[in-house]
Design a protein around this motif. Structure first.
Motif, PDB file in Angstrom:
ATOM      1  N   ASN A   1       0.816  -1.208   0.000  1.00 59.79           N
ATOM      2  CA  ASN A   1       0.000   0.000   0.000  1.00 59.79           C
ATOM      3  C   ASN A   1       0.848   1.255   0.000  1.00 59.79           C
ATOM      4  OD1 ASN A   1      -2.418  -1.542   0.440  1.00 59.79           O
ATOM      5  ND2 ASN A   1      -1.754  -1.800   2.564  1.00 59.79           N
TER       6      ASN A   1
ATOM      7  N   LYS B   1       8.732  -4.409  -4.437  1.00 57.02           N
ATOM      8  CA  LYS B   1       9.608  -3.510  -3.659  1.00 57.02           C
ATOM      9  C   LYS B   1      10.962  -4.148  -3.346  1.00 57.02           C
ATOM     10  CE  LYS B   1       9.290  -0.907   0.722  1.00 57.02           C
ATOM     11  NZ  LYS B   1       8.350  -0.388   1.719  1.00 57.02           N
TER      12      LYS B   1
ATOM     13  N   GLU C   1      11.691   4.560   6.987  1.00 56.94           N
ATOM     14  CA  GLU C   1      10.270   4.518   7.362  1.00 56.94           C
ATOM     15  C   GLU C   1      10.051   4.810   8.855  1.00 56.94           C
ATOM     16  OE1 GLU C   1       9.232   0.716   5.641  1.00 56.94           O
ATOM     17  OE2 GLU C   1       9.220   1.568   3.631  1.00 56.94           O
TER      18      GLU C   1
ATOM     19  N   MET D   1       5.348  -2.991  11.416  1.00 55.85           N
ATOM     20  CA  MET D   1       5.276  -4.255  10.686  1.00 55.85           C
ATOM     21  C   MET D   1       4.272  -4.077   9.555  1.00 55.85           C
ATOM     22  SD  MET D   1       4.547  -8.226  11.709  1.00 55.85           S
ATOM     23  CE  MET D   1       5.749  -8.440  12.981  1.00 55.85           C
ATOM     24  N   GLY D   2       4.788  -4.077   8.342  1.00 59.79           N
ATOM     25  CA  GLY D   2       3.929  -3.886   7.170  1.00 59.79           C
ATOM     26  C   GLY D   2       3.602  -5.224   6.539  1.00 59.79           C
ATOM     27  N   HIS D   3       3.523  -5.243   5.222  1.00 57.98           N
ATOM     28  CA  HIS D   3       3.178  -6.490   4.539  1.00 57.98           C
ATOM     29  C   HIS D   3       4.414  -7.357   4.340  1.00 57.98           C
ATOM     30  CE1 HIS D   3       0.514  -9.049   2.336  1.00 57.98           C
ATOM     31  NE2 HIS D   3       1.215  -8.976   1.221  1.00 57.98           N
TER      32      HIS D   3
ATOM     33  N   ARG E   1       2.414 -10.565   5.024  1.00 59.47           N
ATOM     34  CA  ARG E   1       2.271 -11.588   3.974  1.00 59.47           C
ATOM     35  C   ARG E   1       2.679 -12.970   4.466  1.00 59.47           C
ATOM     36  NH1 ARG E   1       6.908 -11.312  -0.628  1.00 59.47           N
ATOM     37  NH2 ARG E   1       8.691 -10.955   0.701  1.00 59.47           N
TER      38      ARG E   1
ATOM     39  N   ASP F   1      -0.326 -14.422   5.910  1.00 62.80           N
ATOM     40  CA  ASP F   1      -1.225 -14.866   4.828  1.00 62.80           C
ATOM     41  C   ASP F   1      -0.741 -16.212   4.281  1.00 62.80           C
ATOM     42  OD1 ASP F   1      -2.378 -12.407   5.123  1.00 62.80           O
ATOM     43  OD2 ASP F   1      -1.513 -11.542   3.305  1.00 62.80           O
TER      44      ASP F   1
ATOM     45  N   GLU G   1      -6.178 -13.208   3.361  1.00 58.53           N
ATOM     46  CA  GLU G   1      -5.872 -11.893   3.938  1.00 58.53           C
ATOM     47  C   GLU G   1      -7.107 -11.341   4.651  1.00 58.53           C
ATOM     48  OE1 GLU G   1      -4.868  -8.562   1.426  1.00 58.53           O
ATOM     49  OE2 GLU G   1      -4.180  -7.445   3.183  1.00 58.53           O
TER      50      GLU G   1
ATOM     51  N   LYS H   1      -7.574 -13.261   7.838  1.00 58.97           N
ATOM     52  CA  LYS H   1      -6.578 -12.820   8.829  1.00 58.97           C
ATOM     53  C   LYS H   1      -7.048 -11.544   9.522  1.00 58.97           C
ATOM     54  CE  LYS H   1      -3.165 -10.355   7.230  1.00 58.97           C
ATOM     55  NZ  LYS H   1      -1.962  -9.906   6.537  1.00 58.97           N
ATOM     56  N   LYS H   2      -7.568 -10.597   8.723  1.00 62.22           N
ATOM     57  CA  LYS H   2      -8.029  -9.331   9.303  1.00 62.22           C
ATOM     58  C   LYS H   2      -9.242  -9.557  10.213  1.00 62.22           C
ATOM     59  CE  LYS H   2      -6.411  -6.243   5.660  1.00 62.22           C
ATOM     60  NZ  LYS H   2      -6.789  -5.399   4.534  1.00 62.22           N
TER      61      LYS H   2
ATOM     62  N   SER I   1      -8.312 -10.726  13.561  1.00 59.97           N
ATOM     63  CA  SER I   1      -7.764  -9.715  14.472  1.00 59.97           C
ATOM     64  C   SER I   1      -8.864  -9.146  15.359  1.00 59.97           C
ATOM     65  CB  SER I   1      -7.143  -8.555  13.686  1.00 59.97           C
ATOM     66  OG  SER I   1      -6.007  -8.979  13.008  1.00 59.97           O
TER      67      SER I   1
ATOM     68  N   GLY J   1       0.235  -2.143   9.072  1.00 58.75           N
ATOM     69  CA  GLY J   1      -0.981  -2.949   9.136  1.00 58.75           C
ATOM     70  C   GLY J   1      -0.869  -4.203   9.972  1.00 58.75           C
ATOM     71  N   ALA J   2       0.281  -4.886   9.914  1.00 58.11           N
ATOM     72  CA  ALA J   2       0.389  -6.191  10.577  1.00 58.11           C
ATOM     73  C   ALA J   2       0.520  -6.075  12.096  1.00 58.11           C
ATOM     74  CB  ALA J   2       1.556  -6.981   9.991  1.00 58.11           C
TER      75      ALA J   2
ATOM     76  N   ILE K   1      -2.384  -7.382  14.318  1.00 62.82           N
ATOM     77  CA  ILE K   1      -2.573  -8.786  14.708  1.00 62.82           C
ATOM     78  C   ILE K   1      -2.413  -8.869  16.235  1.00 62.82           C
ATOM     79  CG2 ILE K   1      -1.639 -11.139  14.494  1.00 62.82           C
ATOM     80  CD1 ILE K   1      -0.644 -10.333  11.670  1.00 62.82           C
TER      81      ILE K   1
HETATM   82  P1  ATP Z   1       5.851  -2.667   3.811  1.00 63.14           P
HETATM   83  O1  ATP Z   1       5.871  -1.770   5.004  1.00 63.14           O
HETATM   84  O2  ATP Z   1       6.364  -4.033   4.086  1.00 63.14           O
HETATM   85  O3  ATP Z   1       6.445  -2.042   2.610  1.00 63.14           O
HETATM   86  P2  ATP Z   1       3.113  -1.899   3.479  1.00 63.14           P
HETATM   87  O4  ATP Z   1       3.531  -0.583   4.028  1.00 63.14           O
HETATM   88  O5  ATP Z   1       2.493  -1.910   2.146  1.00 63.14           O
HETATM   89  O6  ATP Z   1       4.322  -2.920   3.451  1.00 63.14           O
HETATM   90  P3  ATP Z   1       1.039  -1.957   5.447  1.00 63.14           P
HETATM   91  O7  ATP Z   1       0.064  -1.218   4.631  1.00 63.14           O
HETATM   92  O8  ATP Z   1       1.619  -1.283   6.620  1.00 63.14           O
HETATM   93  O9  ATP Z   1       2.161  -2.602   4.530  1.00 63.14           O
HETATM   94  O10 ATP Z   1       0.368  -3.279   6.015  1.00 63.14           O
HETATM   95  C1  ATP Z   1      -0.252  -4.194   5.186  1.00 63.14           C
HETATM   96  C2  ATP Z   1      -0.346  -5.495   5.914  1.00 63.14           C
HETATM   97  O11 ATP Z   1      -1.113  -5.313   7.097  1.00 63.14           O
HETATM   98  C3  ATP Z   1      -1.062  -6.541   5.104  1.00 63.14           C
HETATM   99  O12 ATP Z   1      -0.450  -7.781   5.296  1.00 63.14           O
HETATM  100  C4  ATP Z   1      -2.439  -6.531   5.703  1.00 63.14           C
HETATM  101  O13 ATP Z   1      -3.100  -7.758   5.531  1.00 63.14           O
HETATM  102  C5  ATP Z   1      -2.115  -6.305   7.152  1.00 63.14           C
HETATM  103  N1  ATP Z   1      -3.279  -5.836   7.927  1.00 63.14           N
HETATM  104  C6  ATP Z   1      -3.978  -4.710   7.740  1.00 63.14           C
HETATM  105  N2  ATP Z   1      -4.982  -4.651   8.617  1.00 63.14           N
HETATM  106  C7  ATP Z   1      -4.907  -5.773   9.378  1.00 63.14           C
HETATM  107  C8  ATP Z   1      -5.676  -6.295  10.455  1.00 63.14           C
HETATM  108  N3  ATP Z   1      -6.726  -5.654  10.925  1.00 63.14           N
HETATM  109  N4  ATP Z   1      -5.292  -7.468  10.989  1.00 63.14           N
HETATM  110  C9  ATP Z   1      -4.224  -8.129  10.517  1.00 63.14           C
HETATM  111  N5  ATP Z   1      -3.488  -7.694   9.511  1.00 63.14           N
HETATM  112  C10 ATP Z   1      -3.815  -6.522   8.952  1.00 63.14           C
END
Ligand code: ATP
Ligand code: MG
Length: 761
Positions: free
Chosen positions: A12, A68, A173, A203-205, A234, A237, A271, A274-275, A278, A343-344, A347
């Motif tokens: 994202n 990325k 970041e 913790m992102g994707h 991910r 997921d 995905e 998983k959400k 949460s 997003g992560a 969890i």
């Molecule tokens: P990166 O930081 O690794 O470049 P990103 O910035 O694109 O990735 P984020 O947008 O911060 O990532 O997070 C996306 C992740 O968060 C996805 O795996 C998504 O499924 C997860 N996520 C978002 N909302 C929830 C939730 N409510 N419960 C669990 N996981 C979630």
């Protein structure tokens, strides 16, 4: 001038902009603040963002996402090969050995370098920002993971160039998050007090990053960063996908992994599941209709089962937390707050791991999705001369230690020194003095490759050219400036030789006397390393006091104050015994794209740009013309009323009214000529007049005519009116008359000073 921050996420992307009202996260054409990092190429068009994401399952082979981690890597890199297995589209080795993608676009199989792919995405984000700001965007700050190596950073910078963006800083970041947190805090300890230490966790994707920062009033210093570059949403997921693939193999006798389309659908459903888990601990269903071979599949899962399934992933949350505290040399009780984003981190089991480690509640006050982009926009505002932001200095760190190696004339043949240790403040410059008689090569590389998530330790080779012996045959003294710049990228920035001057009658003076204190005891090529912090966190105030230290090549530090150095310099100048000559440097950086190649990518990308500009102009021109037309009509009505002796205007100066009449007549001819010329053009021709010009004409009209025709009628003062006027002048708007008072758009934490200036409270 644009002030834009971009969070370039794996999954994202978010864009934040600074306007006179403060920082704002902006929405795309779908009114969505999140733009997926996804590009779908078709036989005639390309879609980027939300429109592309909806094609992941239908246009499997030509929809690019999850790229990325391919930045700055060779095709043969083990990380690229691991990613390749996960991706439903094809990767390709580019002619320079880098990883690229192979897709079908405009009826042809085409390779795209990763810089082109990210360039397309960034161009889309630029367009979204331009639509929101209603003006061209170039200056921006883009986020990168703190663990990105030089090659990865340089690749993102090249992608920014492809998109026509001027990246003022690649910002780590977690540092962007720290800035978004700290700049609004009113109660930070003053500079002479103990700093407030805050841990930031993202913790992102695709990745997990931790940093600990020390805050004082107007100052943020990153103390340490740690990471697991392979742990993110991910992986959770994938754990679910693997589980259901196994279950479906026995339950429905299908091999999901053989069918890319079905696998992608399963990923999407997992995905979602998983959400949901949460928020909900009970059994939740997974149902997919017409999944494979016209088969509907169904299953269920609950949070407890899921946490068991992900136990090995959850065990990876703690080590970076432990490491960051060790590196920063802090105890749990030294931490005042733990801020989580990404997003992560939603969890529950991830949050539990963090709480369990710090024995403290974690704070979720920051916007988990937007904090990175907001921090980048704040950094852009700090760097941009267009905005006035309260002084806030940001000191980041170098994530990996960097060594220099060179050939010597001594027995072992090579010399080495660590120029930047791990967690060294950044940006930073150092000056190293060498004694050489001929051109020489410096090889820069990462010291501890096991700490670096990259297979190649080399950063680059830098040849210092035009080095000769002194006229007396002695070694020349060569000063080399090495730097980790604002993007976190290492370079040999400059080199100069100190040339002795031979003046008659000077033989008794000791040449280079003023530099004698630098001489090392050891007879080595490397004399002394002298360190100057040249770039502080705050780029606008170059006059800031900067600390200096001297380090000899054995690693021992000796302090040298700026005034000592200045004294020595003054002595050198007074005696006139030497002069400094700049030397050319030839840099060969690992995995660096040539500018020619970047230019060809720019050309390919820009190709669509004129079409887009014509489209936007066509959409917005009618309104701009209409606005100007209305303004002309309004002024003409006033002039007519004046001519008809309307008493509302009888105080106007006839000579001034005449000037207005002339101005309006010129404006009308301008408008008519432009409209006539424009009407003769087809949609595929460049417009004769730009919307910005029309808007400019409207403003000119306001500025010229309004003060004349709307001049207030002089009042006949009576005692009562005078008293009233006095009262009014003592009111809150004293000193600001109607038209000059600008709207004061505020958000909870900021207020405007005047247009283009922002002050953050
Ligand atoms: P990166 O930081 O690794 O470049 P990103 O910035 O694109 O990735 P984020 O947008 O911060 O990532 O997070 C996306 C992740 O968060 C996805 O795996 C998504 O499924 C997860 N996520 C978002 N909302 C929830 C939730 N409510 N419960 C669990 N996981 C979630
Ligand atoms: Mg992220």
């Amino acid at each position: 001038m644009s002030v834009v921050g971009i969070d370039l996420g794996f999954l994202n992307c978010y864009i934040a902009v600074a306007r006179s009202g403060g920082i704002e996260t902006i929405a795309n054409e779908y009114s969505d603040r999140c733009t997926p990092a996804c590009i779908s190429l078709g036989s005639r068009t390309r879609a980027i963002g939300n429109a592309a994401k909806s094609q992941i399952v239908t246009n499997v082979r030509n929809t690019i996402h999850g790229f990325k981690k391919l930045h700055g890597r060779s095709f043969d890199d083990p990380i690229v090969q691991t990613e390749r297995i996960r991706l439903p589209y094809e990767l390709q080795k580019m002619p320079n050995g880098s990883a690229g993608v192979k897709v079908r676009y405009l009826e042809e199989e085409r390779p795209f370098a990763i810089e082109q792919v990210t360039g397309m995405l960034l161009a889309k984000l630029k367009e979204i920002a331009e639509n929101a700001l209603k003006k061209p965007v170039a200056d921006c700050v883009i986020s990168v993971p703190s663990f990105f190596t030089d090659a990865e950073r340089r690749s993102v910078l090249a992608a920014a160039q492809v998109a026509g963006l001027n990246c003022l800083r690649l910002m780590n970041e977690t540092t962007a998050v720290a800035l978004a947190y700290g700049i609004y805090k009113q109660d930070l300890p003053s500079l002479d007090e103990k700093p407030r230490n805050v841990v930031f966790i993202d913790m992102g994707h695709s990745a997990y990053q931790v940093s600990v920062c020390a805050f004082n009033k107007g100052k943020l210093k990153v103390l340490a960063t740690t990471f697991d570059p392979y742990l993110g949403g991910r992986n959770f997921d994938e754990a679910l996908v693997d589980y259901f693939c196994d279950e479906f193999k026995t339950k429905y006798k299908i091999n999901v992994k053989e069918n890319s389309r079905a696998l992608l659908r399963l990923y999407q459903e997992c995905e979602k599941l998983k959400k949901l888990m949460s928020a909900n601990a009970s059994d939740l269903p997974l149902n997919i209709e017409c999944f494979m071979n016209d088969l509907d599949v169904s299953s269920k899962m609950n949070r407890a089962q899921y946490e068991q399934l992900c136990a090995s992933l959850l065990a990876r949350v703690e080590p970076p937390l432990k490491a960051v505290m060790e590196q920063a040399n802090l105890q749990r009780e030294d931490i005042s707050s733990i801020e989580i984003v990404g997003g992560a981190t939603r969890i529950p089991a991830v949050k539990e791991q963090i709480t369990k480690f710090f024995l403290k509640d974690i704070s979720t006050t920051l916007n988990a999705d937007e904090a990175v982009a907001r921090g980048c926009a704040l950094q852009c505002a700090i760097l941009s001369p267009a905005f006035k932001v309260r002084e806030f200095s940001i000191t980041d760190i170098v994530p990996y230690s960097v060594m220099l190696r060179w050939r010597t004339s001594f027995e072992d043949g090579t010399g080495e020194c660590e120029v930047f240790c791990k967690n060294h403040p950044s940006p930073f410059s150092k000056v190293i003095t060498f004694h050489k008689k001929e051109p020489f090569e410096l090889e820069a590389f990462y010291t501890n490759l096991h700490e670096v998530p990259y297979p190649d330790p080399r950063i680059g080779t830098f040849t210092i050219q035009n080095v000769f012996p002194q006229s007396d045959g002695d070694n020349s003294k060569v000063k080399v400036k090495v730097r980790v710049n604002i993007h976190g990228v290492f370079s040999v920035a400059s080199a100069s030789v100190i040339e002795k001057q031979n003046f008659e009658g000077d033989h008794n003076d000791a040449p280079m006397e003023t530099e004698a204190s630098f001489k090392s005891e050891n007879k080595d090529d490397l004399d002394k390393m002298q360190v100057d912090q040249e770039e502080g966190g705050h780029q606008k105030s170059h006059a800031e006091h900067t600390p200096e230290e001297e380090i000899d090549h054995t690693g021992a530090k000796t302090k040298s104050t700026p005034s000592d150095k200045q004294d020595r310099l003054n002595q050198t100048i007074k005696k006139g015994k030497s002069r400094s000559i700049d030397l050319p440097i030839h840099s060969s950086l690992c995995r660096q794209l040539g500018q020619d190649l970047i230019n060809s990518y720019i050309e390919n990308e820009k190709y669509g740009q004129p079409i887009q500009v014509r489209y936007i102009e066509h959409e917005e021109r009618p309104k701009a013309l209409n606005d100007l037309g209305k303004k002309i009509q309004l002024v003409m009505k006033v002039i007519e009323a004046y001519r008809n002796k309307d008493e509302r205007y009888d105080h106007l100066d006839p000579a001034e009214v005449e000037k207005v009449e002339k101005f309006i007549s010129d404006a009308m001819s301008w408008l008519n000529s432009k409209m006539n010329a424009q009407n003769k053009l087809s949609l595929t021709q460049d417009p004769v007049v730009r919307v910005a010009e029309i808007v400019g004409k409207s403003k000119e009209l306001d500025d010229f005519c309004n003060p004349i025709i709307y001049k207030p009628k002089p009042k006949i003062e009576v005692a009562e009116d005078k008293a009233k006027a006095n009262n009014e002048h003592n009111g809150p708007m004293d000193g600001h008359s109607g038209p000059e008072t600008k709207p004061d758009i505020k958000d909870s934490s900021q207020h405007t000073k005047s247009s283009g200036e922002m002050e953050v409270d």
